[in-house]
Scaffold this active site. Sequence first.
Site, short mmCIF file in Angstrom:
data_model
loop_
_atom_site.label_atom_id
_atom_site.label_comp_id
_atom_site.label_asym_id
_atom_site.label_seq_id
_atom_site.Cartn_x
_atom_site.Cartn_y
_atom_site.Cartn_z
CB CYS A 53 -0.91 -0.01 1.21
SG CYS A 53 -0.02 0.15 2.78
CB ALA B 189 4.03 -0.37 2.29
NE ARG C 137 12.35 -1.41 1.30
CZ ARG C 137 12.97 -0.22 1.23
NH1 ARG C 137 13.31 0.40 2.33
NH2 ARG C 137 13.24 0.31 0.07
CG HIS D 261 7.64 4.57 -4.26
ND1 HIS D 261 7.47 3.66 -5.28
CD2 HIS D 261 7.96 3.84 -3.16
CE1 HIS D 261 7.69 2.44 -4.82
NE2 HIS D 261 7.99 2.53 -3.54
FE1 CFM Z 1 12.71 0.30 -5.94
FE2 CFM Z 1 12.15 -2.03 -6.06
FE3 CFM Z 1 10.76 -0.36 -4.53
FE4 CFM Z 1 13.29 -1.04 -3.91
FE5 CFM Z 1 12.40 -2.95 -2.23
FE6 CFM Z 1 11.26 -3.89 -4.41
FE7 CFM Z 1 9.89 -2.29 -2.86
MO1 CFM Z 1 10.46 -4.68 -2.06
S1 CFM Z 1 14.09 -1.39 -5.81
S2 CFM Z 1 12.29 0.84 -3.89
S3 CFM Z 1 14.24 -1.81 -2.13
S4 CFM Z 1 10.83 -0.54 -6.64
S5 CFM Z 1 12.50 -4.87 -3.03
S6 CFM Z 1 11.83 -4.05 -6.58
S7 CFM Z 1 9.22 -4.00 -3.86
S8 CFM Z 1 10.72 -2.71 -0.96
S9 CFM Z 1 8.96 -0.41 -3.28
#
Ligand code: CFM
Length: 543
Positions: free
Chosen positions: A60, A63, A94, A194
């Site tokens: 979500c 997160a 994580r 993000h």
């Molecule tokens: Fe970038 Fe990722 Fe992500 Fe990531 Fe991660 Fe991820 Fe993630 Mo899990 S590199 S930041 S450190 S998109 S592994 S493939 S899914 S936490 S949001």
Amino acid sequence: MEAKVLIPDPSRIKEELINKYPAKVAKKRSKSIVINDPETVPEVQANVRTVPGIITQRGCSYAGCKGVVLGPTRDIVNIVHGPIGCSFYAWLTRRNQTRPEKPTDENYITYCFSTDMQEEHVVFGGEKKLKVAIQEAYDLFHPKAIAIFSTCPVGLIGDDVHAASREMKEKLGDCNVFGFSCEGYRGVSQSAGHHIANNGVFKHMVGNNNTPAEGKFKLNLLGEYNIGGDAFEIERIFEKCGITLVASFSGNSTVRAIENAHMADLNVILCHRSINYMGDMMEVKYGIPWMKVNFVGAESSAKSLRKIAEYFGDEELKARIEAVIAEETPKVQAIIDEIRPRTEGKTAMLFVGGSRAHHYQDLFAELGMTTLAAGYEFAHRDDYEGREVLPKIKIDADSKNIEELKVSADPELYKPRKSEAELEELKAKGLEINGYEGMMKQMQKKSLVIDDVSHYESEKLIELYKPDIFCAGIKEKYVVQKMGVPLKQLHSYDYGGPYTGFEGAINFYKDIDRMVNNPVWKLIKAPWEKEESGSLEASYVTQ
Ligand code: CFM
């Protein structure tokens, strides 16, 4: 790149994946399941809502904001405004690591801060409790910064975390307090979080400290979160090359570094999905160009270092980087030579996040392994097809919910690090500035590309392709392994890592060798290999 192994007809597989769905669902999923052609990349439906009822891998918005972007900075007290579960279940899972310079330096990563919202706060409002929590955290730790993260109930009852943060920032005087409206339901996945995080970090942190950074070649590393110690390996390499890392967003980072990031001369972006916004905004406001890099895979690491050298255009730096590559590569090659005869011709599938499903294909290729199918959980079309599709992406209601900051050049601090002519010259030399090619141009023809793969589709893929390894996360791990296929967690790395750079590549080759060549998998029968398999078939309501 053509497949070294024979892959089944992808159109038949696609048909199999969707034929159990009700017609409307099948139509929708069909647009997110495409047969790749690296020459003429097909359009992929991405960043759309998951069909209710489908078991998705996604997380979500909360997160993405709290866990992913802000979580790895060690000296921010991250308070989760919400019920305790939202904080507890996001606590340390994580595996983002950090290394304070001195044992006495602040490090709050191991703490779990929450306002522990109860029913009375949901009914009568939680702002008062939030302000008390901020005061308590301040009195206990005197941190440089406190960030507030909104969970779903906060948005539903209308608590104003921004007003509470402003009030407390003023009251405390020497602590930067700021909030995020990153309620879990905003957007279709963690990707929304993000974007919200990037906006907040840009508004409240970047630019707060104008002390000139030292060093000749100064850059920020964007989109690297130090999972399993990845950032430590990249830092080691940068140091060896004589490159100054001003700030990392946000693995192994500090408030001070982020506040000073605008003093760097280049942004390199590892995970494009989670942080491309920051690259764009810093370029407009401060004149710092960005470049996509990849430190996953030995060859990619070497290529990325050469790109950095080319950008700075300094002969001494170029020579030093070549020396580092020459020193690091033989160790890597020796391990490849040992392992590759055992991994050559094996197959992999990767369904992870928003960048690793792409980057880790390089490591598998170095082992002679073919990626049959791959996809992201929450990426956007540009991560699949390349940034040139950006103008063609339709902005839907979910994306419109997320604020687009209006950024303009800073009257005092804007200083183009390269002139237009210099940038053109670099581009003419083949250096990709502000660009990302996406995953599909690198994948072989006829591989399957699937966005937001469902659990049912993953099981079918395994049944039909029988890959030698499947890469995903903890939610998928044991279901997949019960089918007799090893699952490598590419979020938390199981218990391994680092996997970046040269040392990381060696770690990865060894881990993959151990997994794909372990005889135990042959002893496990998948449900469909057992006689009574029919009873385990999932059934769906048809219209
Ligand atoms: Fe970038 Fe990722 Fe992500 Fe990531 Fe991660 Fe991820 Fe993630 Mo899990 S590199 S930041 S450190 S998109 S592994 S493939 S899914 S936490 S949001």
